[in-house]
Motif scaffolding. Structure first.
Motif, PDB file in Angstrom:
ATOM      1  N   GLY A  93       0.800  -1.216   0.000  1.00  0.00           N
ATOM      2  CA  GLY A  93       0.000   0.000   0.000  1.00  0.00           C
ATOM      3  C   GLY A  93       0.832   1.265   0.000  1.00  0.00           C
ATOM      4  N   GLY A  94       0.145   2.409  -0.161  1.00  0.00           N
ATOM      5  CA  GLY A  94       0.801   3.705  -0.147  1.00  0.00           C
ATOM      6  C   GLY A  94       1.378   4.081  -1.497  1.00  0.00           C
ATOM      7  N   GLN A  95       2.031   5.238  -1.547  1.00  0.00           N
ATOM      8  CA  GLN A  95       2.646   5.754  -2.775  1.00  0.00           C
ATOM      9  C   GLN A  95       4.155   5.598  -2.687  1.00  0.00           C
ATOM     10  OE1 GLN A  95       2.706  10.040  -3.315  1.00  0.00           O
ATOM     11  NE2 GLN A  95       2.370   9.841  -5.528  1.00  0.00           N
ATOM     12  N   PHE A  96       4.749   5.135  -3.776  1.00  0.00           N
ATOM     13  CA  PHE A  96       6.200   4.968  -3.813  1.00  0.00           C
ATOM     14  C   PHE A  96       6.862   6.325  -4.038  1.00  0.00           C
ATOM     15  CE2 PHE A  96      10.081   3.439  -6.310  1.00  0.00           C
ATOM     16  CZ  PHE A  96      10.808   3.145  -5.164  1.00  0.00           C
ATOM     17  N   ARG A  97       7.473   6.855  -3.004  1.00  0.00           N
ATOM     18  CA  ARG A  97       8.302   8.057  -3.085  1.00  0.00           C
ATOM     19  C   ARG A  97       9.719   7.611  -2.760  1.00  0.00           C
ATOM     20  NH1 ARG A  97       5.536  12.896  -2.167  1.00  0.00           N
ATOM     21  NH2 ARG A  97       7.470  13.951  -2.735  1.00  0.00           N
ATOM     22  N   ALA A 214      10.104  15.949 -18.596  1.00  0.00           N
ATOM     23  CA  ALA A 214      10.741  14.828 -19.289  1.00  0.00           C
ATOM     24  C   ALA A 214      10.208  13.483 -18.833  1.00  0.00           C
ATOM     25  CB  ALA A 214      12.258  14.882 -19.083  1.00  0.00           C
ATOM     26  N   ASP A 215       9.594  13.419 -17.640  1.00  0.00           N
ATOM     27  CA  ASP A 215       9.088  12.137 -17.153  1.00  0.00           C
ATOM     28  C   ASP A 215       7.971  11.599 -18.047  1.00  0.00           C
ATOM     29  OD1 ASP A 215       7.466  14.232 -16.398  1.00  0.00           O
ATOM     30  OD2 ASP A 215       7.029  13.454 -14.404  1.00  0.00           O
ATOM     31  N   VAL A 216       7.127  12.470 -18.555  1.00  0.00           N
ATOM     32  CA  VAL A 216       6.040  12.029 -19.431  1.00  0.00           C
ATOM     33  C   VAL A 216       6.620  11.474 -20.733  1.00  0.00           C
ATOM     34  CG1 VAL A 216       3.988  12.736 -20.692  1.00  0.00           C
ATOM     35  CG2 VAL A 216       4.433  13.659 -18.408  1.00  0.00           C
ATOM     36  N   ALA A 217       7.646  12.136 -21.256  1.00  0.00           N
ATOM     37  CA  ALA A 217       8.301  11.635 -22.463  1.00  0.00           C
ATOM     38  C   ALA A 217       8.999  10.302 -22.199  1.00  0.00           C
ATOM     39  CB  ALA A 217       9.307  12.661 -22.974  1.00  0.00           C
ATOM     40  N   LEU A 218       9.486  10.112 -20.977  1.00  0.00           N
ATOM     41  CA  LEU A 218      10.189   8.882 -20.628  1.00  0.00           C
ATOM     42  C   LEU A 218       9.240   7.703 -20.458  1.00  0.00           C
ATOM     43  CD1 LEU A 218      12.826  10.089 -17.996  1.00  0.00           C
ATOM     44  CD2 LEU A 218      13.341   8.768 -20.048  1.00  0.00           C
ATOM     45  N   THR A 219       8.178   7.911 -19.680  1.00  0.00           N
ATOM     46  CA  THR A 219       7.367   6.778 -19.233  1.00  0.00           C
ATOM     47  C   THR A 219       5.927   6.830 -19.712  1.00  0.00           C
ATOM     48  OG1 THR A 219       6.605   7.810 -17.168  1.00  0.00           O
ATOM     49  CG2 THR A 219       8.773   6.715 -17.140  1.00  0.00           C
ATOM     50  N   GLY A 220       5.502   7.955 -20.301  1.00  0.00           N
ATOM     51  CA  GLY A 220       4.119   8.095 -20.737  1.00  0.00           C
ATOM     52  C   GLY A 220       3.199   8.625 -19.662  1.00  0.00           C
ATOM     53  N   VAL A 223       5.936  11.138 -13.209  1.00  0.00           N
ATOM     54  CA  VAL A 223       6.612  10.327 -12.198  1.00  0.00           C
ATOM     55  C   VAL A 223       7.022  11.271 -11.069  1.00  0.00           C
ATOM     56  CG1 VAL A 223       8.568   8.816 -11.678  1.00  0.00           C
ATOM     57  CG2 VAL A 223       7.455   8.694 -13.928  1.00  0.00           C
ATOM     58  N   VAL A 224       6.444  11.066  -9.893  1.00  0.00           N
ATOM     59  CA  VAL A 224       6.668  11.994  -8.777  1.00  0.00           C
ATOM     60  C   VAL A 224       8.147  12.102  -8.450  1.00  0.00           C
ATOM     61  CG1 VAL A 224       6.196  12.414  -6.332  1.00  0.00           C
ATOM     62  CG2 VAL A 224       4.368  11.600  -7.827  1.00  0.00           C
ATOM     63  N   PHE A 225       8.858  10.976  -8.485  1.00  0.00           N
ATOM     64  CA  PHE A 225      10.282  11.008  -8.140  1.00  0.00           C
ATOM     65  C   PHE A 225      11.064  11.903  -9.094  1.00  0.00           C
ATOM     66  CE2 PHE A 225      14.531   8.911  -8.715  1.00  0.00           C
ATOM     67  CZ  PHE A 225      15.094   9.419  -7.557  1.00  0.00           C
ATOM     68  N   TRP A 226      10.751  11.850 -10.394  1.00  0.00           N
ATOM     69  CA  TRP A 226      11.442  12.727 -11.348  1.00  0.00           C
ATOM     70  C   TRP A 226      11.185  14.190 -11.020  1.00  0.00           C
ATOM     71  CZ3 TRP A 226      15.166  12.421 -14.826  1.00  0.00           C
ATOM     72  CH2 TRP A 226      15.329  13.484 -15.720  1.00  0.00           C
ATOM     73  N   ARG A 227       9.944  14.523 -10.706  1.00  0.00           N
ATOM     74  CA  ARG A 227       9.620  15.907 -10.361  1.00  0.00           C
ATOM     75  C   ARG A 227      10.386  16.327  -9.107  1.00  0.00           C
ATOM     76  NH1 ARG A 227       4.954  17.469 -13.680  1.00  0.00           N
ATOM     77  NH2 ARG A 227       5.212  16.038 -15.429  1.00  0.00           N
TER      78      ARG A 227
END
Length: 550
Positions: A93-97, A214-220, A223-227
Motif C-alpha cells: 500500500g501507499g505511494q512509492f516516493r 521529461a518524465d512524461v516523455a520517458l514513461t508516458g 513520475v513523482v520522483f522525477w519531479r
C-alpha cells in the motif's frame, strides 16, 4: 522458480553443494505505523514453525523479480528470508516516493519481524543498489541492532551520487526513472524491446526542455520522483534529508560487507562509507572489482560474499580470514589485498597542466618564469560537450575512446610523456583547477585518460563541479580555485602509454547542462554561452593528484 532454473543459477554463481529444501509463504501482511500495509513473502524450512534468525530484504523491484532470486538463493543455502515489497510497489500500500519512506517503514518492519514466532530476534539485511540503501535506512537507528549487513553497490546517502559536485546526474536518473516507472507495466515482449526502444526515447527526453516534463516523455505518465529530482536540484540536501544516513555512529553499526566496482556510480560514496566504518571501529570489508552497476561479472562475487557473511554472523560459521579490502587493478590483471582504504603504501603524485597542452609530472614550471597565458574555450548550452563512457547505469559504460570528444573546440587536453615503465594507480584521485568564466557560472568537468601508443584516449576517472556565484571563493581577478575529488581508481598505465587530463564544461547528458542563466534547472528553456579561461603555471598551479602505488 523451477528446480532446474535454480540449479542453473547456483552453478552460474559458483555454488556446488546440494540445495536445502524450502517453502515460500506469499503475501504476508506487514502493517506500518501510518496504517499502510506492506506485502512480504517468507522463505523458510518445511515443516513446523521454529524461531530462527531471519534475513530481511526490502525491495521496490518485486518479490517475483530480484526478491525471489535473493530469497530462493539464500533459502537453498539454509537461511530463512523475508522479502518485502516497499511502499507503493507490487501490491504494497501507499505511494512509492523513492528513499523518503524507507527509514520509518523499515524500522516498523524490523519490529514486526522480531515479533513473529518464526524469528528468534536476530535479523540481518542484504541486497544491492536501492535494496542496499534500505539497509542504511534501518541499520543506524535499529535498537537492538542488526546482526549484519551486505550493502552492495549502494551508499548511505543520496545527494552526492545523484547531484555529484552539484550537477544533477541526469542520464543515470532518467535510466532509473524509466525502469521504475514502467516495471509493473512491462510484459515479456515490452521488456525485451525496452533497451533499444526506450533507450532512444530516454535520450530524446533528457535533451528536451524544460526538464520538469521529461518524465512524461520517458514513461508516458508523470513520475513523482522525477519531479522531486529536478525541482530540488538547487538545494538537494534539504529535500532529501530523509534519505541521508551518513551521520551514523560507526561503533554502533553491525558488521558490514560491501561489493562495488570501479565503474559503479556509487563507488565514490561507498568508499567514504567504508572508510568511516573502519576508522570508527566497525567490522567492515569491501571488494572492488572492474565492474559497472549491475555487471553480470560481479554477480558471483556478490552472491558468494553474501552467503559467506551471513554464514558467519547468523549461523556461527568461520570467516575466511581475507583482508578488509580487496581491490582489482585494471590492466594489471591482479587483485590487491589491503588492510584499509585508502591504501597505506600509495604515494600521491602531482601532475601539472602546462603550456602547449602538456602535462608535467614534476612542477608547474621553472621558478620565476613569467605567467603563462590562459587556455580558453567557449561552452554553448545549445551544443553541450557530449558524454562518452564512465560509470553509467546503461551502455555505453566503462572505458571508451575519447578522441572524438577531445577534438572539439570546447575541450582542453593536456598530455604527459610516454611512461618508461608500468605505473600502477591505486587510491584516491583529486584535481585543483584555476578557472575564470565571464559570468561566474559554469561547470568544470575533469577527466583523466590513458593514451595508448595508437593515440586512442581511454577514460580512467573523472568528476564534475558546478560553479555557483556567491558560493565559490573567487579572487579579485575573477579566478576560482576548483578543488575536486575524482572517482577513486585501481588502474595500470602501461609502459609506452601517456596520461592525459581533459577539461570541459559539460558531459551531456550524463550531467544536466548548465544553462548559464541562473534559472532553475527544472524550468529553464534558454541558455547563454560561457567563455572559460583555464590558468596554469607557477602562479596558478592547476594539477591533478594521482595515487602512485608500488
Amino acid at each position: 522458480m523451477t528446480a532446474v532454473a535454480e540449479r542453473l543459477i547456483d552453478r552460474r554463481l559458483g555454488f556446488r553443494e546440494a540445495p536445502a529444501p524450502y517453502v515460500r509463504e506469499r503475501d504476508l501482511r506487514v502493517p506500518v505505523s501510518d496504517g499502510v500495509v506492506l506485502l512480504a513473502d517468507l522463505y523458510r524450512r518445511p515443516g513446523p514453525v521454529a524461531a530462527r534468525p531471519t534475513v530481511l530484504v526490502r525491495t521496490p523491484y518485486g518479490r517475483d523479480g530480484l526478491g525471489s532470486l535473493i530469497g530462493s538463493l539464500l533459502a537453498r543455502r539454509g537461511f530463512q528470508v523475508l522479502v518485502q515489497s516497499t511502499r507503493g510497489t507490487f501490491g504494497s500500500g501507499g505511494q512509492f516516493r523513492p528513499f523518503l519512506h524507507e527509514s520509518p517503514d523499515g524500522l516498523d518492519t524490523l519490529d514486526w519481524v522480531r515479533g513473529q514466532d518464526w524469528c528468534d530476534g536476530r535479523v540481518s539485511m542484504v541486497g544491492p543498489s536501492y535494496v542496499g540503501h534500505t539497509q542504511w535506512a534501518i541499520a543506524p537507528y535499529a535498537d537492538p541492532g542488526l546482526a549484519s549487513m551486505n550493502a552492495d553497490i549502494t551508499a548511505s546517502e543520496f545527494t552526492s551520487t545523484f547531484y555529484p559536485g552539484g550537477a544533477p546526474g541526469l542520464l543515470n536518473l532518467a535510466s532509473w526513472v524509466n525502469q521504475i516507472g514502467r516495471q509493473e507495466r512491462l510484459t515479456a515482449v515490452t521488456g525485451f524491446l525496452a533497451t533499444p526502444v526506450f533507450g532512444r526515447r530516454k535520450r530524446r527526453a533528457v535533451a528536451s526542455l524544460p526538464l520538469q516534463a521529461a518524465d512524461v516523455a520517458l514513461t508516458g505518465a508523470p513520475v513523482v520522483f522525477w519531479r522531486d529530482f529536478v525541482e530540488h536540484a538547487e538545494r538537494p540536501r534539504e529535500f532529501w534529508a530523509p534519505a541521508e544516513h551518513d551521520g551514523f555512529d560507526a561503533a554502533a553499526m553491525p558488521p558490514v560487507c560491501m561489493v562495488t566496482g570501479w565503474w559503479d556510480l556509487f563507488v565514490d560514496r561507498q568508499l567514504v562509507d567504508f572508510t568511516a566504518l573502519q576508522r570508527g571501529g566497525a567490522t567492515a570489508r569491501i571488494t572492488i572489482g572492474p565492474w559497472h552497476h549491475g555487471d553480470r561479472d560481479s554477480l558471483s562475487t556478490i552472491a558468494q560474499e553474501m552467503v559467506g557473511w551471513l554464514g558467519v554472523h547468523l549461523h556461527g560459521g568461520d570467516g575466511d580470514g581475507r583482508a578488509p579490502v580487496r581491490a582489482y587493478v585494471q590492466h594489471a590483471d591482479r587483485w590487491a589485498d589491503l588492510p584499509c582504504w585508502p591504501p597505506p603504501r600509495t604515494q600521491p603524485a602531482e601532475w601539472y597542466l602546462a603550456p602547449g597542452s602538456r602535462l608535467r609530472p614534476d612542477s608547474p614550471g621553472p621558478a620565476g618564469s613569467p605567467p603563462a597565458p590562459p587556455d580558453t574555450f567557449v561552452y554553448d548550452p545549445a551544443d553541450p560537450t557530449p558524454t562518452v563512457g564512465g560509470p553509467m547505469l546503461q551502455p555505453p559504460t566503462k572505458q571508451h575512446d575519447n578522441r572524438a570528444v577531445e577534438a572539439r573546440d570546447d575541450v582542453l587536453v593536456y598530455t604527459g610523456p610516454p611512461q618508461e615503465s608500468d605505473l600502477d594507480l591505486l587510491g584516491e584521485v583529486s584535481a585543483v583547477v584555476y578557472v575564470r568564466t565571464d559570468s561566474g557560472e559554469g561547470d568544470v568537468f575533469v577527466r583523466i585518460c590513458d593514451v595508448d601508443p595508437d593515440g586512442a584516449s581511454w577514460n580512467i576517472t573523472d568528476a564534475m563541479h558546478r560553479l555557483v556565484p556567491g558560493r565559490e571563493a573567487t579572487a579579485p581577478d575573477g579566478t576560482t580555485v576548483v578543488r575536486m575529488s575524482l572517482s577513486p581508481t585501481g588502474y595500470r598505465l602501461r609502459a609506452g602509454h601517456r596520461l592525459r587530463v581533459q577539461i570541459a564544461a559539460a558531459a551531456f547528458p550524463r550531467f544536466a547542462r548548465n544553462h548559464g542563466t541562473g534559472e532553475r534547472m527544472s524550468a529553464a528553456v534558454t541558455g547563454r554561452r560561457i567563455r572559460y579561461e583555464v590558468l596554469h603555471g607557477t602562479e596558478h598551479p592547476s594539477h591533478v593528484v594521482l595515487p602512485h602505488h608500488p
